[in-house]
Structure formats: C-alpha cells, structure tokens
Design a protein around this motif. Structure first.
Motif, mmCIF file in Angstrom:
data_model
loop_
_atom_site.group_PDB
_atom_site.id
_atom_site.type_symbol
_atom_site.label_atom_id
_atom_site.label_comp_id
_atom_site.label_asym_id
_atom_site.label_seq_id
_atom_site.Cartn_x
_atom_site.Cartn_y
_atom_site.Cartn_z
ATOM 1 N N GLU A 112 0.828 -1.205 0.000
ATOM 2 C CA GLU A 112 0.000 0.000 0.000
ATOM 3 C C GLU A 112 0.864 1.257 0.000
ATOM 4 O O GLU A 112 0.633 2.192 -0.782
ATOM 5 C CB GLU A 112 -0.923 -0.021 1.228
ATOM 6 N N GLU A 113 1.857 1.292 0.867
ATOM 7 C CA GLU A 113 2.669 2.501 1.020
ATOM 8 C C GLU A 113 3.640 2.713 -0.129
ATOM 9 O O GLU A 113 3.851 3.851 -0.570
ATOM 10 C CB GLU A 113 3.438 2.433 2.344
ATOM 11 N N ASN A 114 4.250 1.638 -0.625
ATOM 12 C CA ASN A 114 5.320 1.788 -1.604
ATOM 13 C C ASN A 114 4.849 1.700 -3.051
ATOM 14 O O ASN A 114 5.551 2.194 -3.941
ATOM 15 C CB ASN A 114 6.397 0.729 -1.358
ATOM 16 N N PHE A 115 3.700 1.073 -3.290
ATOM 17 C CA PHE A 115 3.268 0.860 -4.679
ATOM 18 C C PHE A 115 1.915 1.524 -4.983
ATOM 19 O O PHE A 115 1.811 2.343 -5.899
ATOM 20 C CB PHE A 115 3.199 -0.642 -4.970
ATOM 21 N N ALA A 116 0.887 1.175 -4.232
ATOM 22 C CA ALA A 116 -0.456 1.672 -4.546
ATOM 23 C C ALA A 116 -0.525 3.201 -4.461
ATOM 24 O O ALA A 116 -1.150 3.851 -5.299
ATOM 25 C CB ALA A 116 -1.479 1.037 -3.604
ATOM 26 N N LEU A 117 0.135 3.788 -3.469
ATOM 27 C CA LEU A 117 0.108 5.246 -3.324
ATOM 28 C C LEU A 117 0.825 5.958 -4.465
ATOM 29 O O LEU A 117 0.631 7.159 -4.651
ATOM 30 C CB LEU A 117 0.733 5.649 -1.982
ATOM 31 N N HIS A 118 1.643 5.222 -5.218
ATOM 32 C CA HIS A 118 2.398 5.829 -6.322
ATOM 33 C C HIS A 118 1.845 5.436 -7.689
ATOM 34 O O HIS A 118 2.493 5.684 -8.703
ATOM 35 C CB HIS A 118 3.867 5.423 -6.217
ATOM 36 N N GLY A 119 0.677 4.799 -7.714
ATOM 37 C CA GLY A 119 0.035 4.501 -8.981
ATOM 38 C C GLY A 119 0.283 3.117 -9.535
ATOM 39 O O GLY A 119 -0.092 2.833 -10.676
ATOM 40 N N MET A 120 0.871 2.229 -8.771
ATOM 41 C CA MET A 120 1.105 0.857 -9.219
ATOM 42 C C MET A 120 0.031 -0.071 -8.660
ATOM 43 O O MET A 120 -0.540 0.199 -7.594
ATOM 44 C CB MET A 120 2.480 0.360 -8.751
ATOM 45 N N VAL A 121 -0.196 -1.174 -9.355
ATOM 46 C CA VAL A 121 -1.035 -2.254 -8.840
ATOM 47 C C VAL A 121 -0.100 -3.386 -8.430
ATOM 48 O O VAL A 121 0.764 -3.805 -9.218
ATOM 49 C CB VAL A 121 -2.048 -2.749 -9.894
ATOM 50 N N MET A 145 3.868 -1.774 -14.594
ATOM 51 C CA MET A 145 4.950 -0.850 -14.925
ATOM 52 C C MET A 145 4.433 0.462 -15.523
ATOM 53 O O MET A 145 5.225 1.378 -15.777
ATOM 54 C CB MET A 145 5.933 -1.519 -15.884
ATOM 55 N N ARG A 146 3.132 0.534 -15.747
ATOM 56 C CA ARG A 146 2.526 1.769 -16.260
ATOM 57 C C ARG A 146 1.711 2.437 -15.155
ATOM 58 O O ARG A 146 1.102 1.758 -14.323
ATOM 59 C CB ARG A 146 1.624 1.473 -17.468
ATOM 60 N N THR A 147 1.716 3.751 -15.166
ATOM 61 C CA THR A 147 0.939 4.499 -14.182
ATOM 62 C C THR A 147 -0.550 4.235 -14.387
ATOM 63 O O THR A 147 -1.049 4.285 -15.508
ATOM 64 C CB THR A 147 1.224 5.994 -14.314
ATOM 65 N N LEU A 148 -1.254 3.939 -13.306
ATOM 66 C CA LEU A 148 -2.681 3.644 -13.378
ATOM 67 C C LEU A 148 -3.485 4.897 -13.043
ATOM 68 O O LEU A 148 -3.232 5.567 -12.034
ATOM 69 C CB LEU A 148 -3.039 2.519 -12.413
ATOM 70 N N THR A 149 -4.428 5.215 -13.888
ATOM 71 C CA THR A 149 -5.354 6.337 -13.678
ATOM 72 C C THR A 149 -6.776 5.786 -13.607
ATOM 73 O O THR A 149 -7.009 4.612 -13.917
ATOM 74 C CB THR A 149 -5.238 7.346 -14.829
ATOM 75 N N PRO A 150 -7.737 6.604 -13.231
ATOM 76 C CA PRO A 150 -9.138 6.123 -13.206
ATOM 77 C C PRO A 150 -9.609 5.641 -14.569
ATOM 78 O O PRO A 150 -10.558 4.837 -14.646
ATOM 79 C CB PRO A 150 -9.925 7.355 -12.750
ATOM 80 N N ASP A 151 -8.939 6.075 -15.665
ATOM 81 C CA ASP A 151 -9.342 5.657 -17.008
ATOM 82 C C ASP A 151 -8.584 4.440 -17.503
ATOM 83 O O ASP A 151 -8.848 3.953 -18.609
ATOM 84 C CB ASP A 151 -9.121 6.821 -17.984
ATOM 85 N N GLY A 152 -7.605 3.959 -16.730
ATOM 86 C CA GLY A 152 -6.822 2.806 -17.169
ATOM 87 C C GLY A 152 -5.333 3.097 -17.104
ATOM 88 O O GLY A 152 -4.886 4.056 -16.452
ATOM 89 N N PHE A 153 -4.557 2.267 -17.807
ATOM 90 C CA PHE A 153 -3.100 2.414 -17.772
ATOM 91 C C PHE A 153 -2.650 3.545 -18.690
ATOM 92 O O PHE A 153 -3.141 3.701 -19.814
ATOM 93 C CB PHE A 153 -2.412 1.113 -18.198
ATOM 94 N N ASN A 155 1.243 5.954 -19.421
ATOM 95 C CA ASN A 155 2.612 5.715 -19.869
ATOM 96 C C ASN A 155 3.418 4.985 -18.794
ATOM 97 O O ASN A 155 3.069 4.995 -17.607
ATOM 98 C CB ASN A 155 3.293 7.041 -20.214
ATOM 99 N N LYS A 156 4.516 4.391 -19.233
ATOM 100 C CA LYS A 156 5.417 3.746 -18.287
ATOM 101 C C LYS A 156 6.173 4.808 -17.491
ATOM 102 O O LYS A 156 6.586 5.824 -18.036
ATOM 103 C CB LYS A 156 6.413 2.837 -19.012
ATOM 104 N N ASN A 157 6.349 4.530 -16.228
ATOM 105 C CA ASN A 157 7.078 5.435 -15.348
ATOM 106 C C ASN A 157 8.510 4.928 -15.218
ATOM 107 O O ASN A 157 8.772 3.938 -14.541
ATOM 108 C CB ASN A 157 6.397 5.492 -13.973
ATOM 109 N N ARG A 158 9.459 5.620 -15.877
ATOM 110 C CA ARG A 158 10.847 5.171 -15.883
ATOM 111 C C ARG A 158 11.528 5.359 -14.532
ATOM 112 O O ARG A 158 12.557 4.724 -14.265
ATOM 113 C CB ARG A 158 11.628 5.940 -16.960
ATOM 114 N N ASP A 159 10.967 6.231 -13.686
ATOM 115 C CA ASP A 159 11.575 6.429 -12.362
ATOM 116 C C ASP A 159 11.535 5.151 -11.533
ATOM 117 O O ASP A 159 12.376 4.951 -10.649
ATOM 118 C CB ASP A 159 10.860 7.554 -11.609
#
Length: 629
Positions: A112-121, A145-153, A155-159
């Motif tokens: 939850e803290e390291n992934f979900a809060l940053h847009g990962m599933v 590996m792609r940022t998740l938004t309410p509309d779906g996946f 772009n990939k987040n290279r960070d």
C-alpha cells in the motif's frame, strides 16, 4: 543481537524471453486463468504452498484491477512490442518465526505505502517454504509498470526502474520486518549490508572502543561475521547438490565455492563460541540480565543473632554505600558458590573496573540491573539472597574457627597456573631456535611448500586447505590402504610425501578437485559401514591432530611450542587411539626428513638475526580441521 542478510530481488518479466504476465500470475497465485490472447487456459490450482494473496491497487483504481485475470490480460493488451517488459516481480524474504497474520500485515501495508500510493497495482502472494530450507518464508509481488489512472493504464514510469527506488523499497521492507521482530522480543534482525561491510564495521568499532569489555564483545561479534558469503546457485544446481546428483561442469566451481562458504560460516560460529567461552572464564562470572530476585521470606527477622550482626558489619563495610559493589558481591557469591568472602572482596576491584570501563562512561547495559539488586541490599538486605547469606555466614564460621584449607588450595592452584604460563613462554622463546619447529608447522598447519614464503598464519580460514592437510596425513597411514590406493592409482598422486601431495592436489583443476573430494567422501562413507575396520574413528584421529595442533599454535591464550605440542598432545592422541607405532615409525622420522630438507634448501640465518615467532605470527583464527563430507 543476531543479524542476517535478507533476500530481496527485483526482475522484469520479458515477452522476448517467452514469459507471460498471465501465466506468471496464475503460477504465483495457484489459480486457473485464461490468457485472452492465446485462448489458452493456464491452470496452476493444484499446486500447494500458497498461504495468502491479495491485489493492492490505488484508491481511485477501476474495479477490474482487483480481478487477477482481467488485470494481467489488460497488461498484456497494453504492450504491443515483441520485446516488451510486461511487469516487475519482487521476491521478498520474511524473517523466520513470524506468524502468518503478521506476515500478511507486513506485506499488505508495504504494498500500500510503496506501490499503490504511487500509482502501481501490486499482486502480492505469500508462499510457504519449499522442499529445501524450511526457514524460507517468502513472498512474490508482481507490479504493473505503467501508471494507473481512473481511465486505465497510462505511460510507463521510468523512475520506477532506478536503483534508488529499489533501494528505498528494500530499506522499507527491512524496517518493517525488524519492527515486527522487535515486537515479539526476538534477538534476530535483518541486515542489508554485506557480510564484509558488517565485519569491517565491527573491527573498526573494536579498535575505537576504549572499554575493555566492549572490545571483547565486539571481537566476538566480528569473529561470528568472519566468513565467506555463499554465492547464489541456480535452483536446479542447488537441487542437484542437495540430492547428490551429477553437477554440470560449468557449475562445479560455484558449488565448491558454496560448500566452502558454508563451512567457513560454521567455522566462524565455532570461533566466536570459543571466544565467548574464554571471555566468560576470564570474567569468572556470567553476564546475564538479572530480573527481580526471589526474596527469602524470613529476611528481616526481628531477633538478629550475634553471628548475623557480625555479618551485617562485614557487609556494610564491604559495600561502602555503593549499590554497584553490593550488586556485584551478590552476583559473585551466586556464581562462585563456596568461595570465601575475603576472596570475593579481593576480586571485586577487577570486576568493578570491567563493569565501569572508562570512568566517564556509564556501566555496561548487561550489568545495569546489578545496581538495582544492590539497592535492595540496604539494611541487612544481604539475607534476601540465599547464596550471599550462605557465603557471609560461612565467613563468620571461618573467623571463629579458621580453616585455611580452601584458601591455600586456591593459592596453590594460582601459583601452579603462573608456573605453567612461565614454562610455556620459555618453551616458545626457545622454539624459534629449533628448525624442528618449522618442520612441524609445515606438516600440521602450513600449506605453502616454501616455508620462508609462508611465515604468517593464514588470515582467513580455508576449509579446502585444511581438508588437503588432513588427507595428506591420512595417506601416510598404512591401515588406510584403500585411501592410499585411491590417491595413487585413480588420481596418480604421490602419497609418501605429504608436502608434495598437497602441492599436487592444489594444482588440480576445479572439476578434478571436486571429483577427488567426492571420491574420498564416498570411500569414507563406504568404509564407515565396515564393522571391525574402525575407519571413522581412525579418520577422526587425524582431524583431531590438525585441530589440536592448530589451536595450540595459533590461539592467543593457548599458544605453545611446536616441539612440546608434538611431544605431548600429538603423542597422547596417537597413544590413546592405538597409533603409537605410526607416531614413532612414520611421523617422527618424517619430521627429521623435513628438517634435513629445509637445511639443504634454505640459506643459513644467524641466531641473533632471527625474529621471534610471535613477531612473525599475527593473531588469527586457527584451522578447525573439519574435512568435507
């Protein structure tokens, strides 16, 4: 506090390597999933070992992200390249001993803290240990590996690919696991630094410490870390090694390195335990954390006898109003039952110095409860502690009717120990002048053939060298003719000269050396089963020779003359085990032959130019003499 490194690895799932996100998710979760692209149903539901699983998604994520089949089919659909990276997988190790509920809490909050809060599933699964190490509690986390938004996946987040990000995850995981261990009062902690870095830090801390006891404790901790880290073995190679199957040639060197590292860790633990035992002997008291002591119910009787009144006076005069002195006297009385009170008082200043260390420092934490104990001994409090009361009352008996026998015996024993130490120092001083000492070191401890190029003890323990020394000595024993035949015929080694045999074994290629080790181990196992041959007992005699000789030559407190060790320890081992003829007819003449060889190959050295043995030999760990297999 015991520390050990935890395993945390991240790697991508690559389509170019034939990997599938749907198949990987099905395997890790132990489920049946349908791959929408290939229309193939992937069924891993029969597999066991899945203890818990959960998909952790951002708060505003679409509802389909919690459906494992829909989630990973969508990921596959988003990636159109043939060389696409589909997902990132983390493999995380749990500490041993945590209940499943605690492991679940750690993993879900971590995701939850390291992934979900940053847009990962995060698709997280906890697995039970496999067939190997039952301490291998671990988890697998598949990450999008792609940022998740309410509309779906998007772009990939290279960070998320940066090493700094992975390091942050590893540190967070370690902190959560250590917090859980601390909550259950475990003495184990995770440590991310390498073994070499931890060892270097302990050595630096030991050198910087000003307190004697702290130095010794840090020395013990450093000794426990003075081992080689085990290299990673592919799973199929590890299984083959455990099952005793044939190891592929390209992995034989790695397997030998793995076994060497395993043995070195066991040797480091033995060395640390020996140092701890020696420290306890030198302190003459144990170092427990004392809890509240049980009180004697009649500790404050109203009528104090004349004997107890005198004991009160002795006690008050001894503690001098110091809680620490009072606590130490209680501890000394309990850990040295029967010792006269004046002997305890005589040793008290030394123990006070150990406890206090640098006067500017606070007492060591291991002794802090001593002051609490001492505080309870005010106003006839010595009677609250049975051992202390017994000692004081015996002291009064001695004062009334002196019986100096026990004290005389202790003084006699101390004088005898001092005399033995002086004799040992004299033997060491004369040892340097005798070439036989060099020959004995060459036979039982040294590995390099040229003694002048090997004037230092090994700085690290090497089980391969130790094993070769033992086998070279066993090859001299005519009763082990099966071993002699194996070495001379199958491996074409000269067995009558142990030094040449060691040189030949050391030049063997890695694969050939492993073959030799396995062949000797197989022979030992076969011969151990033969009743009447006493093969194992005879083999252990040579292991004991190398162990005892190395210990007495390199141990700072036991260091003795090589000639004395050979004439006493080695001889006693041979006599006790029925190898007297081997000692007299093989070992003794061999030593003389090595002396002659040295005399013919080494330049003459004036006695006044020869450095003392102590100056040539830094303190180091002795070889333990454990042979593989």
């Amino acid at each position: 506090m015991e520390t050990y490194n935890h395993y945390a690895q991240a790697k991508p799932l690559k389509r170019s390597e034939g990997q599938s996100a749907v198949a990987a998710a099905a395997y890790r979760a132990g489920e049946k999933l349908l791959d929408d692209n290939s229309k193939v149903e992937i069924d891993y539901s029969p597999r066991g070992g899945v203890l818990a699983k959960r998909i952790v998604a951002p708060a505003d994520a679409p509802t389909w992200t919690t459906n494992r089949q829909k989630l990973w089919n969508t990921v596959e659909l988003c990636e159109i390249r043939q060389d696409a990276q589909l997902a990132r997988e983390l493999t995380l190790q749990f500490p041993t001993g945590l209940p499943l509920e605690t492991r679940c809490e750690i993993l879900w909050s971590f995701c939850e803290e390291n992934f979900a809060l940053h847009g990962m599933v995060a698709d997280a699964v906890i697995h039970a240990p496999g067939e190997g190490d039952q301490r291998n509690d671990h988890a697998h986390v598949m990450l999008t590996m792609r940022t998740l938004t309410p509309d779906g996946f998007g772009n990939k987040n290279r960070d998320w690919n940066k090493n700094e990000c992975l390091e942050r995850w590893k540190i967070n995981w370690m902190d959560r696991c250590n917090a859980a261990l601390e909550a259950i009062d475990s003495n184990v902690r995770f440590e991310r630094r390498s073994i070499a870095d931890q060892y270097a830090d302990k050595i630096a801390a030991m050198e910087a410490a000003t307190d004697w006891l702290e130095k010794r404790l840090l020395e013990i901790e450093a000794a426990r870390l003075n081992y080689l880290p085990r290299p990673h073995l592919p799973q199929h190679v590890y299984r083959a090694m455990v099952d005793g199957r044939l190891i592929p040639d390209e992995h034989q060197a790695a397997v030998l390195a793995w076994k060497t590292a395993r043995d070195s860790k066991e040797a480091a633990a033995r060395d640390a335990n020996r140092l701890q035992e020696r420290l306890n002997e030198e302190l003459a008291i144990s170092i427990p954390i004392y809890s509240e002591r049980p009180l004697v119910t009649d500790s404050h009787e109203e009528d104090v006898s004349e004997q107890d009144a005198l004991a009160d006076h002795l006690w008050t005069d001894a503690v001098r109003g110091s809680d620490l002195r009072a606590g130490l006297l209680v501890l000394l009385a309990e850990t040295n039952p029967g010792t006269p009170f004046d002997i305890l008082l005589a040793s008290l200043p030394d123990h006070e110095a150990i406890v206090m260390g640098n006067p500017a420092d606070e007492p060591r934490s291991g002794y802090r409860n001593l002051t609490k104990i001492g505080a309870t001994t005010r106003e006839f409090g010595w009677r609250q502690y049975p051992f202390c009361a017994y000692t004081l009352r015996r002291e009064i008996d001695w004062l009334e009717s002196p019986t100096p026998t026990a004290r005389d015996r202790r003084e006699s024993e101390a004088a005898k120990r001092d005399a033995e130490i002086n004799e040992r120092l004299e033997r060491l001083a004369s040892d340097d002048l005798n070439p036989k000492s060099n020959a004995l070191d060459q036979l039982f401890c040294r590995y390099d053939r040229d003694y002048e190029d090997s004037t230092k003890w090994d700085a690290t323990w090497d089980p391969k060298k130790d094993w070769i020394i033992i086998v070279s000595l066993r090859a001299l024993d005519a009763k082990q003719h099966e071993l002699r035949y194996l070495l001379s015929n199958r491996f074409e080694l000269k067995i009558d000269d142990p030094i040449e045999l060691r040189d030949a074994v050391n030049t063997l290629e890695s694969g050939r050396l492993i073959e030799l080790i396995d062949a000797v181990a197989a022979l030992d196992k076969e011969m151990d089963a033969h009743e009447g041959r006493h093969w194992k007992t005879r083999r252990q005699v040579f292991v004991e020779m190398v162990q005892r000789y190395s210990m007495q030559r390199a141990h700072p407190k036991l260091q003795d003359s090589a000639i004395h060790i050979f004439g006493t320890t080695i001889k006693d081992i041979c006599v006790r085990t029925g190898l007297t003829a081997f000692y007299e007819n093989v070992l003794a003449p061999l030593i003389e032959a090595i002396v002659v060889r040295f005399a013919s190959t080494q330049p003459e050295t004036r006695k006044d130019e020869k450095a003392p043995l102590e100056s040539k030999r830094p303190s180091a760990k002795p070889n333990d003499g454990n042979e593989p297999g």
